[in-house]
Design a protein around this motif. Structure first.
Motif, PDB file in Angstrom:
ATOM      1  N   LEU A   1       0.806  -1.217   0.000  1.00  0.00           N
ATOM      2  CA  LEU A   1       0.000   0.000   0.000  1.00  0.00           C
ATOM      3  C   LEU A   1       0.843   1.273   0.000  1.00  0.00           C
ATOM      4  O   LEU A   1       0.325   2.365  -0.236  1.00  0.00           O
ATOM      5  CB  LEU A   1      -0.934   0.006   1.206  1.00  0.00           C
ATOM      6  CG  LEU A   1      -2.006  -1.093   1.235  1.00  0.00           C
ATOM      7  CD1 LEU A   1      -2.798  -1.032   2.529  1.00  0.00           C
ATOM      8  CD2 LEU A   1      -2.934  -0.975   0.038  1.00  0.00           C
ATOM      9  N   GLU A   2       2.143   1.161   0.253  1.00  0.00           N
ATOM     10  CA  GLU A   2       2.995   2.347   0.390  1.00  0.00           C
ATOM     11  C   GLU A   2       4.053   2.452  -0.700  1.00  0.00           C
ATOM     12  O   GLU A   2       4.846   3.394  -0.697  1.00  0.00           O
ATOM     13  CB  GLU A   2       3.697   2.313   1.762  1.00  0.00           C
ATOM     14  CG  GLU A   2       2.766   2.198   2.951  1.00  0.00           C
ATOM     15  CD  GLU A   2       3.529   1.941   4.244  1.00  0.00           C
ATOM     16  OE1 GLU A   2       4.766   2.127   4.257  1.00  0.00           O
ATOM     17  OE2 GLU A   2       2.891   1.531   5.234  1.00  0.00           O
ATOM     18  N   ARG A   3       4.091   1.520  -1.634  1.00  0.00           N
ATOM     19  CA  ARG A   3       5.269   1.390  -2.480  1.00  0.00           C
ATOM     20  C   ARG A   3       5.551   2.597  -3.364  1.00  0.00           C
ATOM     21  O   ARG A   3       6.689   3.051  -3.446  1.00  0.00           O
ATOM     22  CB  ARG A   3       5.123   0.137  -3.351  1.00  0.00           C
ATOM     23  CG  ARG A   3       5.464  -1.114  -2.577  1.00  0.00           C
ATOM     24  CD  ARG A   3       5.482  -2.346  -3.410  1.00  0.00           C
ATOM     25  NE  ARG A   3       5.735  -3.484  -2.534  1.00  0.00           N
ATOM     26  CZ  ARG A   3       5.271  -4.694  -2.727  1.00  0.00           C
ATOM     27  NH1 ARG A   3       4.511  -4.938  -3.776  1.00  0.00           N
ATOM     28  NH2 ARG A   3       5.557  -5.662  -1.890  1.00  0.00           N
ATOM     29  N   ALA A   4       4.570   3.086  -4.085  1.00  0.00           N
ATOM     30  CA  ALA A   4       4.840   4.135  -5.064  1.00  0.00           C
ATOM     31  C   ALA A   4       5.513   5.339  -4.413  1.00  0.00           C
ATOM     32  O   ALA A   4       6.590   5.785  -4.839  1.00  0.00           O
ATOM     33  CB  ALA A   4       3.546   4.549  -5.763  1.00  0.00           C
ATOM     34  N   GLU A   5       4.898   5.871  -3.380  1.00  0.00           N
ATOM     35  CA  GLU A   5       5.442   7.060  -2.724  1.00  0.00           C
ATOM     36  C   GLU A   5       6.750   6.742  -2.006  1.00  0.00           C
ATOM     37  O   GLU A   5       7.670   7.571  -1.971  1.00  0.00           O
ATOM     38  CB  GLU A   5       4.423   7.634  -1.744  1.00  0.00           C
ATOM     39  CG  GLU A   5       3.211   8.285  -2.411  1.00  0.00           C
ATOM     40  CD  GLU A   5       2.265   7.284  -3.082  1.00  0.00           C
ATOM     41  OE1 GLU A   5       2.294   6.090  -2.700  1.00  0.00           O
ATOM     42  OE2 GLU A   5       1.506   7.685  -3.974  1.00  0.00           O
TER      43      GLU A   5
END
Length: 649
Positions: free
Chosen positions: A438-442
Motif C-alpha cells: 500500500l505504500e510502495r509508489a510514494e
C-alpha cells in the motif's frame, strides 16, 4: 529448447490438419497434464570406445552415482501434490521418489513409497556407499522431514535428527532455501540450529549425540571452503576457520589479517550442486584485500602465491598452485599461479584496456527509514560534471548498490550501469529498501529523492534536475511505480517489470504453455506475488485492495512522462505485463514505446539483442534529455513534489 520444439511440433500438426491441443486439469489442487512427462534415460558411457548403455530410465529428474561407481541414486517424479498454504514460491508440484540402482547386478531399490525427497540434497559419503537425503512423509510438511542416512549395500534408511536440530530456520522450504548438509569423513554434518535457538551452526550428527563444530565462530556461514575426513574449512568474519570434533572452531589466520573466499561458480548448474557441493580438500584458497592469493592449510600454515592484483576469483587448483581469473581495467586474464611464478594462460577482452571506464563514487546516506545505506554513482570520465547530460537512476528494491556485478569487465545480461556514462550520462544506482504494497509508489519515489540529494551533495554540480529512472525485473516494477508517484523525472525504462501483480499471479510462462508435463514453475508467479518480493501475503481475491494499490496498471492515469517498456516472449514475467501497460498509456494518449525481443527470457543472451537493448535505452534517454540540455528553463518547471496527474508544463 524443449518448449520451442513442442511449440513448433504443435504448429506443424495444426498445419497438417491434425489436433494440436494441450490440456491441463486441476483436481483437489493437483495439476494433472494430459501428456505424460517424457521418458529420461541415464546412460553409462565408455570413454575409450564411445559406446553407451542405458542403466536407468523413467521420469527421472536427478541422479548421482556413488564414489565407488557401484550404485546410482535416482530422483524420480511421482504423483502430483497440492501446493502448501501459505504458498511457497519454488515448491515443486509433484512428489519426488528416491530409487537406488546396483550397477553391477542391475537390481534396484525404491527406498520409500510414502516419503517425498527434497531436490537439493543427494550426497554420497566418499568412503562408503551411504547417502544423505532430506525426506518428509507424504502427509507432512517439509518441516516435518528429517535428514536420512541411506545405506545402499544394507538397504536401510535411518533418520538422523529426530527433532534434535532445525536446519530450516525461519525460511519456508523451497528450491532456494534448502537443507545444507554433507559428510565429514563418515560423519554427517548439517547446518542447523538447536531447538529454540535462532543461530545456525555446523553440527556433527553421531549416534551418541550432536556436537556443534562452529560454536566459537562469531558468524558461521552455510558455505564451506573445504571438506575432509577430519574436519571442515570455513571462511567467516574475515578469517579462515578449521572445524573439528572437540574444538568448536579454531581461527587459523590472524585477527588483523582479512581474507575473503572468492571461487567461481556456474550460475546455470542445478540448485543441488550450487547449494550442496563442497570442495573435497583440507586447505582453502582465499584472497587478501589487494587481490593476493593465499593457500591456508588445515594446520594453520599459509602461503601467498605470486598472482598480482585485480579482482580475482579461484577457478581450480591444488594446495601448491591455482588457476585464477583476474580482472583489471576491464581485461580478464586466466593465470596459473604458484609459489614462485605466475603464468598468463589466456586473455579476454584485451580491447577494454583502451576503454575509459566510469569514475565510481560511493554515496552513503540514510534511507527513508533512517537506516544507513549507500548508493553508488558512476560518472563519465570524458567530460566535467557541468557537461553531464543527465542522471540515470537505476534501482532494485532491497538491493545493495555496491555489488561486484558492476565492476569493469563483468559481462551480464541485465542492465549495465557502466554503459550510460559512455554516452555522457551519470548513473546513480540507488540503494532502496522495499515497502509494503500500500505504500510502495510514494516510498520508492521518496527513496530515490534521498539518494539523488545525497549524490548532489557528494558531487556539486551534478544535474539532478535532469533525471530518468531505469530498472529491470523488480527494478522495472519499481520504475513504473515511481512514474505514477512523481513528476521529478524526465523518462522511465522498465525491462521485464511486472506491471499488474494480479495477472502476474496466475499467467503461465511462455515456455510452460507448450510443455505442460514439465510444470515446475506452475505456481512460481503466484508464489512471487504472495511471498518474497510481491509480499501480498494472499491471492488477489483475498486482498484485492492491496493488489490494486500496488499495481502500476491501475495507476496508469497518474503517468505523465515517457515510458520505454521492454519485454520478451520467453520471460518468466509474462509479455502481457508490458503489453497491458503500453495499451493503458496508449489509450490515454501518453508517450510510450514497447520493444519485444523474441526468443529471449528474463535477460537477453543474444549479443545482437544485448546491443539493441542498449541502443533502445540510449535513444530513449537522448530523446528525453535533449530538450532539457538545450533549454535549461524546461528543467526548472519540474519538481519532485508536483502531482503526477497535474498538467505537463
Amino acid at each position: 529448447a524443449f518448449a520451442r520444439e513442442d511449440t513448433l511440433a504443435r504448429w506443424s500438426a495444426r498445419d497438417r490438419g491434425e489436433a494440436s491441443a494441450t490440456a491441463l486439469e486441476t483436481r483437489g489442487g493437483i495439476a494433472v497434464p494430459d501428456a505424460p512427462r517424457p521418458r529420461v534415460e541415464v546412460r553409462r558411457v565408455d570413454p575409450a570406445t564411445g559406446r553407451s548403455e542405458v542403466v536407468a530410465a523413467g521420469p527421472i529428474d536427478d541422479f548421482a552415482p556413488s564414489p565407488s561407481g557401484r550404485y546410482l541414486a535416482l530422483v524420480e517424479r511421482g504423483e502430483g501434490v497440492a501446493a502448501d498454504d501459505p504458498l511457497v514460491q519454488l515448491a515443486p508440484t509433484w512428489r519426488s521418489r528416491l530409487r537406488l540402482v546396483d550397477l553391477r547386478s542391475g537390481a534396484d531399490w525404491r527406498v520409500w513409497a510414502d516419503r517425498d525427497v527434497a531436490a537439493n540434497l543427494l550426497d554420497w559419503a566418499s568412503g562408503s556407499d551411504r547417502l544423505l537425503a532430506w525426506a518428509r512423509p507424504d502427509a507432512g510438511a517439509w518441516r516435518d522431514g528429517d535428514l536420512w542416512l541411506v545405506d545402499a549395500a544394507a538397504r536401510t534408511a535411518a533418520p538422523q535428527l529426530r527433532g534434535r536440530l532445525d536446519p530450516l530456520g525461519p525460511d519456508a522450504f523451497d528450491l532456494m532455501t534448502a537443507v545444507r548438509a554433507t559428510w565429514m569423513g563418515e560423519i554427517p554434518v548439517v547446518f542447523a540450529a538447536r531447538p529454540g535457538q535462532a543461530r545456525r551452526d555446523w553440527q556433527a550428527v553421531r549416534p551418541d549425540g550432536v556436537e556443534t563444530l562452529s560454536a566459537r565462530v562469531p558468524n558461521p556461514t552455510p558455505s564451506l571452503a573445504g571438506v575432509a575426513a577430519d574436519g571442515l574449512m570455513m571462511v567467516a568474519d574475515g578469517g579462515v576457520w578449521r572445524l573439528r570434533l572437540g574444538e568448536g572452531g579454531r581461527r587459523l589466520t590472524p585477527d588483523d589479517q582479512v581474507f575473503a573466499r572468492r571461487e567461481a561458480r556456474d550460475p546455470y548448474a542445478p540448485q543441488r550442486q550450487q547449494l550442496n557441493a563442497y570442495p573435497a580438500r583440507d586447505w582453502a584458497p582465499v584472497f587478501d584485500p589487494s587481490g593476493g592469493l593465499w593457500i591456508v592449510q588445515a594446520d594453520g600454515a599459509r602461503r601467498r602465491l605470486t598472482g598480482q592484483g585485480g579482482t580475482a576469483a579461484w577457478m581450480s587448483g591444488t594446495a601448491d598452485w591455482g588457476v585464477v581469473t583476474r580482472r583489471r581495467d576491464g581485461v580478464t586474464r586466466l593465470s596459473l599461479e604458484g609459489p614462485h611464478e605466475a603464468r598468463i594462460l589466456a586473455t579476454a577482452n584485451a580491447d577494454l584496456a583502451r576503454v575509459a571506464f566510469p569514475r565510481i563514487v560511493d554515496v552513503p546516506h540514510p534511507d527513508r527509514l533512517g537506516r544507513p545505506a549507500s548508493s553508488r554513482l558512476f560518472l563519465p570520465t570524458d567530460r566535467p560534471v557541468e557537461r553531464i547530460r543527465g542522471v540515470v537512476v537505476m534501482t532494485y528494491p532491497d538491493s545493495g548498490a555496491t555489488s561486484g556485478l558492476y565492476e569493469p569487465g563483468v559481462l551480464f545480461q541485465g542492465l549495465n550501469p557502466l554503459l550510460p556514462p559512455g554516452a555522457g550520462y551519470a548513473v546513480l544506482w540507488a540503494a532502496m529498501p522495499d515497502a509494503p504494497p500500500l505504500e510502495r509508489a510514494e516510498a520508492y519515489a521518496r527513496n530515490i529523492d534521498i539518494a539523488l540529494d545525497a549524490a548532489a551533495a557528494a558531487v556539486p554540480g551534478l544535474p539532478v534536475d535532469r533525471t530518468a529512472v531505469v530498472g529491470h525485473s523488480y527494478g522495472g516494477y519499481a520504475a513504473l511505480m515511481v512514474a505514477s508517484a512523481t513528476r521529478r523525472h524526465r523518462a522511465y525504462v522498465s525491462w521485464a517489470g511486472p506491471s499488474e501483480p494480479a495477472v502476474m499471479w496466475g499467467e503461465f510462462q511462455g515456455t510452460e504453455r507448450a510443455a505442460l508435463s514439465d510444470n515446475l514453475f506452475l505456481l512460481y508467479r503466484a508464489g512471487w506475488a504472495e511471498t518474497r518480493q510481491g509480499g501480498f501475503g494472499a491471492p488477489p481475491w483475498r486482498t484485492p485492495e492491496a493488489y490494486r494499490a500496488a499495481s502500476p496498471f491501475y495507476r496508469a492515469d497518474r503517468f505523465a512522462d515517457p515510458v520505454l517498456l521492454i519485454t520478451s516472449d520467453r520471460d518468466v514475467v509474462p509479455m502481457s505485463a508490458a503489453e497491458m501497460m503500453f495499451s493503458a498509456l496508449h489509450r490515454q494518449g501518453k508517450p510510450a514505446r514497447l520493444v519485444t525481443y523474441w526468443g529471449e527470457g528474463h535477460w537477453a543472451f543474444s549479443p545482437a539483442n544485448l546491443i539493441d537493448v542498449d541502443r533502445e535505452i540510449d535513444a530513449w534517454l537522448d530523446r528525453a534529455f535533449r530538450t532539457s540540455t538545450e533549454d535549461p528553463r524546461s528543467a526548472s518547471s519540474r519538481s519532485a513534489t508536483s502531482s503526477p496527474s497535474s498538467p505537463r508544463p
